[in-house]
Motif scaffolding. Structure first.
Motif, PDB file in Angstrom:
ATOM      1  N   ASN A  44       0.826  -1.215   0.000  1.00 24.81           N
ATOM      2  CA  ASN A  44       0.000   0.000   0.000  1.00 24.81           C
ATOM      3  C   ASN A  44       0.856   1.259   0.000  1.00 24.81           C
ATOM      4  OD1 ASN A  44      -2.732  -0.686  -0.256  1.00 24.81           O
ATOM      5  ND2 ASN A  44      -2.826  -1.373   1.883  1.00 24.81           N
ATOM      6  N   GLU A  45       2.004   1.203   0.668  1.00 24.01           N
ATOM      7  CA  GLU A  45       2.930   2.341   0.637  1.00 24.01           C
ATOM      8  C   GLU A  45       3.402   2.597  -0.793  1.00 24.01           C
ATOM      9  OE1 GLU A  45       7.261   3.677   2.569  1.00 24.01           O
ATOM     10  OE2 GLU A  45       6.200   1.903   3.344  1.00 24.01           O
ATOM     11  N   ALA A  46       3.711   1.523  -1.506  1.00 25.51           N
ATOM     12  CA  ALA A  46       4.136   1.654  -2.902  1.00 25.51           C
ATOM     13  C   ALA A  46       2.980   2.069  -3.805  1.00 25.51           C
ATOM     14  CB  ALA A  46       4.739   0.332  -3.385  1.00 25.51           C
ATOM     15  N   ALA A  47       1.779   1.559  -3.523  1.00 20.56           N
ATOM     16  CA  ALA A  47       0.612   1.878  -4.348  1.00 20.56           C
ATOM     17  C   ALA A  47       0.274   3.365  -4.298  1.00 20.56           C
ATOM     18  CB  ALA A  47      -0.591   1.046  -3.910  1.00 20.56           C
ATOM     19  N   LYS A  48       0.495   4.001  -3.140  1.00 23.44           N
ATOM     20  CA  LYS A  48       0.216   5.438  -3.016  1.00 23.44           C
ATOM     21  C   LYS A  48       1.059   6.259  -3.987  1.00 23.44           C
ATOM     22  CE  LYS A  48      -1.144   5.440   1.891  1.00 23.44           C
ATOM     23  NZ  LYS A  48      -0.758   5.917   3.236  1.00 23.44           N
ATOM     24  N   ILE A  49       2.237   5.775  -4.302  1.00 26.07           N
ATOM     25  CA  ILE A  49       3.139   6.509  -5.194  1.00 26.07           C
ATOM     26  C   ILE A  49       2.566   6.596  -6.602  1.00 26.07           C
ATOM     27  CG2 ILE A  49       5.437   6.386  -6.274  1.00 26.07           C
ATOM     28  CD1 ILE A  49       6.466   5.256  -3.598  1.00 26.07           C
ATOM     29  N   LEU A  50       1.743   5.628  -6.987  1.00 29.59           N
ATOM     30  CA  LEU A  50       1.113   5.657  -8.311  1.00 29.59           C
ATOM     31  C   LEU A  50       0.333   6.950  -8.522  1.00 29.59           C
ATOM     32  CD1 LEU A  50      -0.279   2.011  -8.361  1.00 29.59           C
ATOM     33  CD2 LEU A  50       1.594   2.865  -9.773  1.00 29.59           C
ATOM     34  N   LEU A  51      -0.277   7.467  -7.465  1.00 33.61           N
ATOM     35  CA  LEU A  51      -1.117   8.660  -7.573  1.00 33.61           C
ATOM     36  C   LEU A  51      -0.288   9.924  -7.790  1.00 33.61           C
ATOM     37  CD1 LEU A  51      -2.998   6.489  -6.275  1.00 33.61           C
ATOM     38  CD2 LEU A  51      -4.127   8.378  -5.082  1.00 33.61           C
ATOM     39  N   GLU A  52       1.018   9.835  -7.610  1.00 38.44           N
ATOM     40  CA  GLU A  52       1.895  11.003  -7.772  1.00 38.44           C
ATOM     41  C   GLU A  52       2.431  11.125  -9.197  1.00 38.44           C
ATOM     42  OE1 GLU A  52       4.949  11.125  -4.772  1.00 38.44           O
ATOM     43  OE2 GLU A  52       3.656  10.087  -3.315  1.00 38.44           O
ATOM     44  N   HIS A  53       2.084  10.180 -10.065  1.00 36.81           N
ATOM     45  CA  HIS A  53       2.611  10.168 -11.432  1.00 36.81           C
ATOM     46  C   HIS A  53       1.464  10.082 -12.433  1.00 36.81           C
ATOM     47  CE1 HIS A  53       6.863   9.532 -10.238  1.00 36.81           C
ATOM     48  NE2 HIS A  53       6.303   8.950  -9.181  1.00 36.81           N
ATOM     49  N   ASN A  54       1.770  10.375 -13.692  1.00 39.92           N
ATOM     50  CA  ASN A  54       0.724  10.261 -14.722  1.00 39.92           C
ATOM     51  C   ASN A  54       1.202   9.613 -16.021  1.00 39.92           C
ATOM     52  OD1 ASN A  54       2.177  12.278 -16.012  1.00 39.92           O
ATOM     53  ND2 ASN A  54       0.759  13.917 -15.441  1.00 39.92           N
ATOM     54  N   ASP A  55       2.478   9.248 -16.115  1.00 44.14           N
ATOM     55  CA  ASP A  55       2.972   8.543 -17.297  1.00 44.14           C
ATOM     56  C   ASP A  55       3.378   7.137 -16.871  1.00 44.14           C
ATOM     57  OD1 ASP A  55       4.778   7.429 -19.302  1.00 44.14           O
ATOM     58  OD2 ASP A  55       4.784   9.423 -20.214  1.00 44.14           O
ATOM     59  N   PHE A  56       2.670   6.126 -17.429  1.00 47.01           N
ATOM     60  CA  PHE A  56       2.872   4.759 -16.974  1.00 47.01           C
ATOM     61  C   PHE A  56       3.342   3.826 -18.091  1.00 47.01           C
ATOM     62  CE2 PHE A  56      -0.142   6.745 -14.059  1.00 47.01           C
ATOM     63  CZ  PHE A  56       0.494   6.516 -12.849  1.00 47.01           C
ATOM     64  N   GLU A  57       4.226   4.355 -18.919  1.00 46.88           N
ATOM     65  CA  GLU A  57       4.773   3.544 -20.006  1.00 46.88           C
ATOM     66  C   GLU A  57       5.481   2.301 -19.467  1.00 46.88           C
ATOM     67  OE1 GLU A  57       7.556   4.012 -24.028  1.00 46.88           O
ATOM     68  OE2 GLU A  57       7.247   5.732 -22.684  1.00 46.88           O
ATOM     69  N   CYS A  58       6.050   2.409 -18.269  1.00 51.77           N
ATOM     70  CA  CYS A  58       6.783   1.289 -17.695  1.00 51.77           C
ATOM     71  C   CYS A  58       5.892   0.087 -17.398  1.00 51.77           C
ATOM     72  CB  CYS A  58       7.499   1.716 -16.407  1.00 51.77           C
ATOM     73  SG  CYS A  58       6.392   2.052 -15.039  1.00 51.77           S
ATOM     74  N   PHE A  59       4.582   0.314 -17.315  1.00 51.69           N
ATOM     75  CA  PHE A  59       3.642  -0.775 -17.031  1.00 51.69           C
ATOM     76  C   PHE A  59       2.845  -1.202 -18.261  1.00 51.69           C
ATOM     77  CE2 PHE A  59       3.700   1.375 -12.712  1.00 51.69           C
ATOM     78  CZ  PHE A  59       4.510   0.418 -12.127  1.00 51.69           C
ATOM     79  N   SER A  60       3.165  -0.646 -19.403  1.00 53.31           N
ATOM     80  CA  SER A  60       2.415  -0.941 -20.624  1.00 53.31           C
ATOM     81  C   SER A  60       3.087  -2.039 -21.438  1.00 53.31           C
ATOM     82  CB  SER A  60       2.295   0.316 -21.489  1.00 53.31           C
ATOM     83  OG  SER A  60       1.695   0.013 -22.737  1.00 53.31           O
ATOM     84  N   LYS A  61       2.274  -2.861 -22.091  1.00 51.37           N
ATOM     85  CA  LYS A  61       2.829  -3.781 -23.074  1.00 51.37           C
ATOM     86  C   LYS A  61       3.495  -2.955 -24.171  1.00 51.37           C
ATOM     87  CE  LYS A  61      -0.256  -7.731 -22.473  1.00 51.37           C
ATOM     88  NZ  LYS A  61      -1.230  -8.643 -23.122  1.00 51.37           N
ATOM     89  N   ILE A  62       4.572  -3.486 -24.724  1.00 47.89           N
ATOM     90  CA  ILE A  62       5.289  -2.745 -25.768  1.00 47.89           C
ATOM     91  C   ILE A  62       4.586  -2.912 -27.104  1.00 47.89           C
ATOM     92  CG2 ILE A  62       7.486  -2.938 -24.554  1.00 47.89           C
ATOM     93  CD1 ILE A  62       8.243  -5.182 -26.463  1.00 47.89           C
ATOM     94  N   HIS A  63       4.890  -2.008 -28.026  1.00 51.43           N
ATOM     95  CA  HIS A  63       4.331  -2.029 -29.386  1.00 51.43           C
ATOM     96  C   HIS A  63       2.801  -1.909 -29.384  1.00 51.43           C
ATOM     97  CE1 HIS A  63       8.368  -3.105 -30.428  1.00 51.43           C
ATOM     98  NE2 HIS A  63       8.268  -4.335 -29.947  1.00 51.43           N
ATOM     99  N   THR A  64       2.282  -1.057 -28.523  1.00 47.82           N
ATOM    100  CA  THR A  64       0.839  -0.809 -28.520  1.00 47.82           C
ATOM    101  C   THR A  64       0.538   0.476 -29.285  1.00 47.82           C
ATOM    102  OG1 THR A  64       0.976   0.387 -26.412  1.00 47.82           O
ATOM    103  CG2 THR A  64       0.495  -1.968 -26.314  1.00 47.82           C
ATOM    104  N   ALA A  65      -0.604   0.483 -29.938  1.00 48.44           N
ATOM    105  CA  ALA A  65      -0.969   1.629 -30.784  1.00 48.44           C
ATOM    106  C   ALA A  65      -1.686   2.694 -29.962  1.00 48.44           C
ATOM    107  CB  ALA A  65      -1.844   1.162 -31.938  1.00 48.44           C
ATOM    108  N   VAL A  66      -0.947   3.350 -29.077  1.00 48.05           N
ATOM    109  CA  VAL A  66      -1.511   4.445 -28.289  1.00 48.05           C
ATOM    110  C   VAL A  66      -0.712   5.712 -28.555  1.00 48.05           C
ATOM    111  CG1 VAL A  66      -2.441   2.978 -26.469  1.00 48.05           C
ATOM    112  CG2 VAL A  66      -0.108   3.832 -26.262  1.00 48.05           C
ATOM    113  N   LYS A  67      -1.372   6.850 -28.462  1.00 45.97           N
ATOM    114  CA  LYS A  67      -0.716   8.131 -28.726  1.00 45.97           C
ATOM    115  C   LYS A  67       0.109   8.601 -27.533  1.00 45.97           C
ATOM    116  CE  LYS A  67      -4.222   9.647 -32.038  1.00 45.97           C
ATOM    117  NZ  LYS A  67      -5.248  10.677 -32.364  1.00 45.97           N
ATOM    118  N   HIS A  68      -0.277   8.167 -26.347  1.00 48.71           N
ATOM    119  CA  HIS A  68       0.469   8.559 -25.151  1.00 48.71           C
ATOM    120  C   HIS A  68       0.221   7.537 -24.048  1.00 48.71           C
ATOM    121  CE1 HIS A  68      -3.104   9.921 -22.905  1.00 48.71           C
ATOM    122  NE2 HIS A  68      -3.550  10.349 -24.067  1.00 48.71           N
TER     123      HIS A  68
END
Length: 252
Positions: free
Chosen positions: A142-166
């Motif tokens: 939960n301590e680590a999960a709270k940090i998610l709310l402090e960011h807005n770019d989550f490319e590190c958690f995305s599958k690669i080669h996806t057709a998204v603009k951002h």
């Protein structure tokens, strides 16, 4: 001829035997099964648009999709009949008429997922959970999960080669809880990337097992590199749980 009307369907499904939501060649999907059932009921080709895509093996407590028809609908009769037509692992829970410009995907305000993990073997729910052999520390996660709310770019958690603009997402809430003998992770955001929730869960569990420190989440996210995040959690434990819309889109 009657004027065409647009309807939202609330759909539940067990994703175990489906290759995700979206129709694709040479694979059986939830959307394909749903469109086939609706087309049989209305005796006309029916296409649906979902609020989001789920990957192979992922389930849904509440997926929303829309379709259009110029036929009158007796809702009670429709729900009874369509659920008799659809496969046993897909059900339509409700149908509501919406404005013709309402869109299951683009009108959605927020989407939510829940991930379920068990620490003891249970033959009755193996298809719906991640059976984990070690007990992760929920406070660290939960301590680590709270940090998610402090960011807005989550490319590190995305599958690669996806057709998204951002890769930007606004995460509204993210937390773990112990419930009914399970560890459950709840997350809500305006949008999600492909594979994002499972990658987050895998990373948080590695924190819970002491393989990473909670504050390392900052570096992982800022790296924008999928290789720096943890392994994806199994699809079996993930459920698409809720979609939120403004009430003014409904006509009933």
């Amino acid at each position: 001829m009657s004027e065409s009307k647009r309807y939202f369907l609330d759909v539940s499904y067990k994703g175990t035997r489906y290759h995700g939501w979206q129709i694709q060649e040479n694979a059986y999907t939830v959307q394909e099964a749903l469109e086939a059932g609706l087309s049989t009921y209305f005796r006309n080709p029916i296409s649906v648009m979902g609020s989001g895509r789920t990957d192979t093996g992922v389930h849904a407590y509440s997926q929303v999709c829309h379709f259009e028809t110029d036929q009158d609908i007796d809702r009670e009769k429709f729900l009874r009949a369509i659920n008799g037509i659809l496969p046993k692992d897909i059900s339509i829970n409700s149908i509501r008429e919406v404005k013709t410009n309402a869109h299951a995907r683009f009108s959605a305000k927020n989407r939510s997922y829940v991930y379920r993990m068990i620490l003891q073997k249970s033959p009755f729910i193996e298809d719906y959970v991640w059976r984990h052999y070690f007990n992760p520390d929920i406070d660290r996660m939960n301590e680590a999960a709270k940090i998610l709310l402090e960011h807005n770019d989550f490319e590190c958690f995305s599958k690669i080669h996806t057709a998204v603009k951002h890769f930007r997402c606004e995460i509204k809430s993210a937390h773990w809880e112990q419930k009914d003998g399970e560890l459950q992770f709840h997350i809500t955001a305006n949008r999600f990337l492909r594979g994002m929730v499972r990658a987050i869960v895998g990373t948080l569990v590695s924190v819970g097992l002491g393989k990473r420190e909670p504050e390392e989440m900052h570096q992982i996210i800022e790296s924008r590199n999928r290789e720096n995040a943890g392994k994806s959690a199994p699809a079996s434990g993930l459920f698409f749980s809720r979609v939120e819309y403004s009430e003014d889109i409904y006509l009933d």
